[in-house]
Design an enzyme around this catalytic site. Structure first.
Site, PDB file in Angstrom:
ATOM      1  N   PRO A  36      24.141  18.838  64.171  1.00  0.00           N
ATOM      2  CA  PRO A  36      22.758  19.040  64.623  1.00  0.00           C
ATOM      3  C   PRO A  36      21.726  18.566  63.605  1.00  0.00           C
ATOM      4  O   PRO A  36      20.552  18.406  63.940  1.00  0.00           O
ATOM      5  CB  PRO A  36      22.671  20.567  64.831  1.00  0.00           C
ATOM      6  N   GLU A  40      30.438  26.210  59.363  1.00  0.00           N
ATOM      7  CA  GLU A  40      29.134  25.746  58.880  1.00  0.00           C
ATOM      8  C   GLU A  40      29.113  24.243  58.620  1.00  0.00           C
ATOM      9  O   GLU A  40      28.119  23.707  58.153  1.00  0.00           O
ATOM     10  CB  GLU A  40      28.761  26.493  57.591  1.00  0.00           C
ATOM     11  N   ARG A  91      31.396   3.453  78.415  1.00  0.00           N
ATOM     12  CA  ARG A  91      30.931   2.845  79.661  1.00  0.00           C
ATOM     13  C   ARG A  91      30.193   1.535  79.424  1.00  0.00           C
ATOM     14  O   ARG A  91      29.967   0.765  80.361  1.00  0.00           O
ATOM     15  CB  ARG A  91      30.059   3.821  80.451  1.00  0.00           C
ATOM     16  N   ASP A 107      19.702   1.965  83.882  1.00  0.00           N
ATOM     17  CA  ASP A 107      19.857   3.341  83.413  1.00  0.00           C
ATOM     18  C   ASP A 107      18.599   3.820  82.699  1.00  0.00           C
ATOM     19  O   ASP A 107      17.834   3.018  82.148  1.00  0.00           O
ATOM     20  CB  ASP A 107      21.012   3.435  82.402  1.00  0.00           C
TER      21      ASP A 107
END
Length: 273
Positions: A92, A119, A161, A176
């Site tokens: 993150p 962590e 893809r 897209d």
């Protein structure tokens, strides 16, 4: 493309055997290798984590298992003839994973994923391997998961893809959301299929008009409307010069106008018409 994934939960990667990714593997377009990190531990508990230096809650994944696992995965790849590896670290605290980054990674021949738990991984592991290969620390969103395996699935599907021959129609990803080119900062608009009426709801007349120019314009207008409604930040980062006259006219109707720095800002209390 070769993919290596080092994880303490190999079973989490089973979805890589289904759908487009699974078919790409079966056709030999994607060579996936999943490694169990615990195979490189030597105590009876197969320990992969320890308490953090400096104190605090949670545990940190240890250097030695990761170092040995990554060395083994790289050696196996090189022996098999792979080249040009890059390490992808789901975290993150990484840079946002975008369609642009998916395109960049799809042009690499070999990706090595390091999904962490607890962590995270001792920082020295990334610093060490950054001296050998490019390291991409990527985040799939502003939230925290229990581990990085779900992020590996997201990144792999977005990248796979884009590989030549994976999609049945090579043009499928051209329109897209976020696709490079005209859709780079836009969300794809609504789509429709048969039947022409469902529960009293029809489809826009323009889609059955046969007029390709009008259909293309309608789709682009709907992309702008959806983007302005759901992701106004995407429009704010665009330069006004990147849009044509009709784009700018629609944005004006939607309450946007160019600013002195050449970008767009939304007028207060603007209402979509």
């Amino acid at each position: 493309m070769r993919l290596d994934v080092v994880t303490i939960f190999p079973e989490y990667l089973e979805p890589l055997n289904v759908s487009l990714v699974g078919k790409a593997r079966a056709r030999g377009q994607l060579d996936v290798h999943v490694h169990d990190l615990r195979e490189w531990t030597y105590d009876r508990h197969n320990t992969v984590d320890d308490t953090p230096y400096g104190g605090g809650p949670g545990m940190v994944m240890k250097t030695d298992p990761w170092g040995e696992a990554l060395d083994a995965a790289m050696a196996d790849g090189y022996e098999a003839g792979a080249h040009g590896p890059v390490m992808v670290v789901p975290t993150p605290s990484g840079r946002p994973f975008t369609q642009e980054l998916a395109v960049e990674l799809s042009e690499r021949p070999w990706l090595i994923f390091t999904p962490a738990r607890y962590e995270g991984i001792d920082r020295r592991v990334m610093d060490e391997y950054a001296t050998r290969v490019p390291v991409y620390e990527v985040s799939i969103g502003d939230y925290v998961l229990a581990g990085g395996e779900a992020a590996v699935l997201v990144v792999t599907e977005a990248v796979a893809r884009l590989l030549p021959g994976v999609l049945g129609n090579a043009e499928s990803h051209r329109d897209d959301s976020f696709a490079p080119g005209d859709m780079a900062n836009l969300l794809e608009g609504p789509v429709y299929t048969k039947p022409p009426e469902w529960r009293g709801r029809g489809i826009p007349d323009v889609l059955v008009s046969g007029h390709h120019g009008k259909i293309a314009r309608w789709r682009r207008d709907e992309a702008f409307r959806r983007t302005a409604r759901n992701r106004p930040d995407l429009i704010e980062r665009c330069e006004a010069s990147s849009f044509d006259k009709k784009d700018r006219e629609l944005l004006s109707i939607l309450g946007w106008q160019p600013s002195a720095d050449g970008r767009f800002w939304r007028r207060p209390q603007a209402v979509e018409e």
